[in-house]
Design a protein around this motif. Structure first.
Motif, PDB file in Angstrom:
ATOM      1  N   THR A 139       0.671  -1.247  -0.079  1.00 44.42           N
ATOM      2  CA  THR A 139       0.226   0.003   0.007  1.00 44.42           C
ATOM      3  C   THR A 139       0.693   1.213   0.018  1.00 44.42           C
ATOM      4  O   THR A 139       0.246   2.378   0.236  1.00 44.42           O
ATOM      5  CB  THR A 139      -0.945  -0.116   1.277  1.00 44.42           C
ATOM      6  OG1 THR A 139      -0.098  -0.049   2.264  1.00 44.42           O
ATOM      7  CG2 THR A 139      -1.881  -1.087   1.254  1.00 44.42           C
ATOM      8  N   ASP A 308      -3.612   3.514   4.862  1.00 46.39           N
ATOM      9  CA  ASP A 308      -4.538   2.663   3.697  1.00 46.39           C
ATOM     10  C   ASP A 308      -4.272   1.378   3.761  1.00 46.39           C
ATOM     11  O   ASP A 308      -4.876   0.719   3.349  1.00 46.39           O
ATOM     12  CB  ASP A 308      -3.616   3.142   2.175  1.00 46.39           C
ATOM     13  CG  ASP A 308      -4.152   4.653   1.918  1.00 46.39           C
ATOM     14  OD1 ASP A 308      -5.215   5.040   2.380  1.00 46.39           O
ATOM     15  OD2 ASP A 308      -3.686   5.309   1.018  1.00 46.39           O
ATOM     16  N   VAL A 312      -7.071  -1.355   3.724  1.00 44.36           N
ATOM     17  CA  VAL A 312      -6.948  -2.869   3.192  1.00 44.36           C
ATOM     18  C   VAL A 312      -7.309  -3.989   3.870  1.00 44.36           C
ATOM     19  O   VAL A 312      -8.076  -4.842   3.614  1.00 44.36           O
ATOM     20  CB  VAL A 312      -5.599  -2.985   2.172  1.00 44.36           C
ATOM     21  CG1 VAL A 312      -5.490  -4.613   1.691  1.00 44.36           C
ATOM     22  CG2 VAL A 312      -5.489  -2.200   1.263  1.00 44.36           C
ATOM     23  N   GLU A 315     -11.101  -3.903   4.711  1.00 46.14           N
ATOM     24  CA  GLU A 315     -11.816  -4.122   3.615  1.00 46.14           C
ATOM     25  C   GLU A 315     -11.738  -5.785   3.400  1.00 46.14           C
ATOM     26  O   GLU A 315     -12.731  -6.609   2.855  1.00 46.14           O
ATOM     27  CB  GLU A 315     -11.580  -3.571   2.457  1.00 46.14           C
ATOM     28  CG  GLU A 315     -11.815  -1.966   2.411  1.00 46.14           C
ATOM     29  CD  GLU A 315     -13.399  -1.829   2.486  1.00 46.14           C
ATOM     30  OE1 GLU A 315     -14.102  -2.315   1.721  1.00 46.14           O
ATOM     31  OE2 GLU A 315     -13.613  -1.030   3.652  1.00 46.14           O
ATOM     32  N   VAL A 333      -8.918  -8.850  -1.426  1.00 47.32           N
ATOM     33  CA  VAL A 333      -8.665  -7.590  -1.825  1.00 47.32           C
ATOM     34  C   VAL A 333      -7.796  -7.237  -3.086  1.00 47.32           C
ATOM     35  O   VAL A 333      -7.693  -6.070  -3.546  1.00 47.32           O
ATOM     36  CB  VAL A 333      -7.536  -6.927  -0.753  1.00 47.32           C
ATOM     37  CG1 VAL A 333      -8.049  -7.037   0.633  1.00 47.32           C
ATOM     38  CG2 VAL A 333      -6.291  -7.776  -0.780  1.00 47.32           C
ATOM     39  N   ILE A 347      -5.646  -1.658  -5.986  1.00 44.08           N
ATOM     40  CA  ILE A 347      -4.775  -2.654  -5.802  1.00 44.08           C
ATOM     41  C   ILE A 347      -4.805  -3.687  -6.749  1.00 44.08           C
ATOM     42  O   ILE A 347      -5.865  -4.134  -7.286  1.00 44.08           O
ATOM     43  CB  ILE A 347      -4.834  -3.538  -4.367  1.00 44.08           C
ATOM     44  CG1 ILE A 347      -4.740  -2.684  -3.165  1.00 44.08           C
ATOM     45  CG2 ILE A 347      -4.089  -4.897  -4.248  1.00 44.08           C
ATOM     46  CD1 ILE A 347      -3.521  -2.185  -3.197  1.00 44.08           C
TER      47      ILE A 347
END
Length: 390
Positions: A139, A308, A312, A315, A333, A347
């Protein structure tokens, strides 16, 4: 520890837990970072931003309680490897995250593979890192993203001759290679390629060689935290007075230390993915919250990468719940897109690297009296050129 021994220890630990490791309600994220030593600012930024994300979004996500556990690897690869082993074997870590430097990420990659654990790289920027384990997601950025963009921009903006000066380790080689590739392809000339030892660097003799080559610009990559030394010696050696422009990747003008550099940093032009001065509602809210939670600090590129990185992870948990392994998590992801404080990011499904805007910035003193990297140009949707065949 040998590969087979590590595997046996991992599976043995899972058996002792009665098979509940994957179904546990608490999801432990082991943040492995340099919290002491010369790269401590990297660890401090990532930890602060990760904690901020949890504070803002709550520790509960899809039935899981997220627990952050910070481990100090002191910036030493052998320590990183030992900590990663202990995290998965003894402590039941569900996600490995952080990794402030390339050698540290490379040391942990085999552990993630053998343990089938997701590994979220929030800093280390050598292109090859995501290729070292199928369970790595990054990230932050890659050095080729920033360096290649700067090479193209420099050649299009009046710079015909440039010397490169980089720290002599994998990220520096990446930065040199992709700046030179882009710059020369656009008609630029590179008469000198200078590499400075990573440990205890003395830039002065290299800067003198650069000055003697009489370039239009000096392209610089050094790890975050070392930029102030380069700036001071650049001025002391009279390169600016000789008409040499300082350009580079954004590590050299790190927001975390930029104010301490003083006027010698003014006018430096860099290509990078984040500035604390980025003009967006998301970034203004992020900077305000980060400063409120961490008095005396402002976020830098590692801070936004840690923030971030936690996004991730969250999520991924929303899609997998608490029962996941490295493969399941990474599949969840891949292809993820969102609006970060830095801008729109994705991503990439095929590389597990981040695609993002690279901004061209100049160091200026703003109305509050502080120095900032002020964006004035940009290239959107930049993939890692090393993987895109550029």
């Amino acid at each position: 520890m040998a590969r087979g021994t590590l595997k046996a220890a991992i599976f043995g630990a899972a058996a002792l837990l009665g098979g509940t490791a994957l179904a546990a309600e608490t999801v432990t994220v082991s943040l492995i970072l340099p919290m002491t030593g010369p790269f401590a600012s990297t660890g401090r930024q990532i930890e602060a931003a990760a904690k901020l994300y949890v504070q803002e979004n709550g520790a509960e996500v899809n039935g899981c309680t997220v627990e952050l556990v910070t481990k100090d690897d002191t910036g030493t690869a052998d320590v990183t490897k030992r900590i990663a082993q202990e995290a998965v074997v003894r402590e039941g870590a569900d996600v490995l995250a952080g990794f402030g430097l390339t050698p540290l990420a490379l040391a942990a990659a085999p552990i993630a593979t053998q343990a089938n654990k997701p590994m979220v790289v929030m800093a280390a920027a050598t292109s090859i890192i995501t290729e070292k384990s199928p369970y790595i997601v990054r990230t932050s950025f890659t050095l080729p993203q920033a360096a290649h963009t700067m090479g193209e921009w420099a050649a299009k903006n009046g710079i015909k001759k440039a010397v490169t000066l980089v720290s002599d380790y994998a990220p520096g080689v990446d930065a040199e290679t992709y700046f030179v590739k882009a710059f020369e392809a656009a008609g630029g000339e590179v008469p000198e390629k200078l590499r400075v030892p990573l440990q205890n660097p003395d830039f002065a003799p290299f800067l003198q060689r650069a000055k003697d080559a009489a370039p239009d610009a000096l392209f610089v990559f050094v790890p975050s935290g070392v930029g102030s030394i380069v700036m001071k010696q650049f001025a002391d050696r009279g390169l600016a007075d000789a008409g040499v422009k300082l350009i580079g990747t954004g590590d050299v003008t790190d927001d975390d230390i930029l104010n301490n550099m003083g006027d010698v940093a003014l006018g430096a032009v860099t290509a990078f993915f984040y500035s604390a001065a980025h003009d967006s509602p998301e970034n203004k809210a992020f900077v305000e919250a980060f400063k409120a939670a961490n008095p005396g600090m402002r976020p830098n590129f590692f801070g936004v990468s840690g923030y971030d990185g936690m996004h991730v992870i969250y999520e991924g948990l929303k899609k997998t719940g608490c029962a996941f392994d490295g493969e399941t998590f990474v599949e969840a992801v891949k292809g993820l897109s969102w609006t970060s404080p830095r801008g729109e990011v994705t991503i990439e499904a095929d590389t597990r690297d981040i695609t993002q805007t690279i901004y061209i910035r100049e160091v200026k003193r703003l109305d509050d009296g502080e120095l900032y990297n002020v964006e004035f140009d940009e290239v959107a949707n930049v993939k890692d050129p090393a993987k895109a065949g550029q």
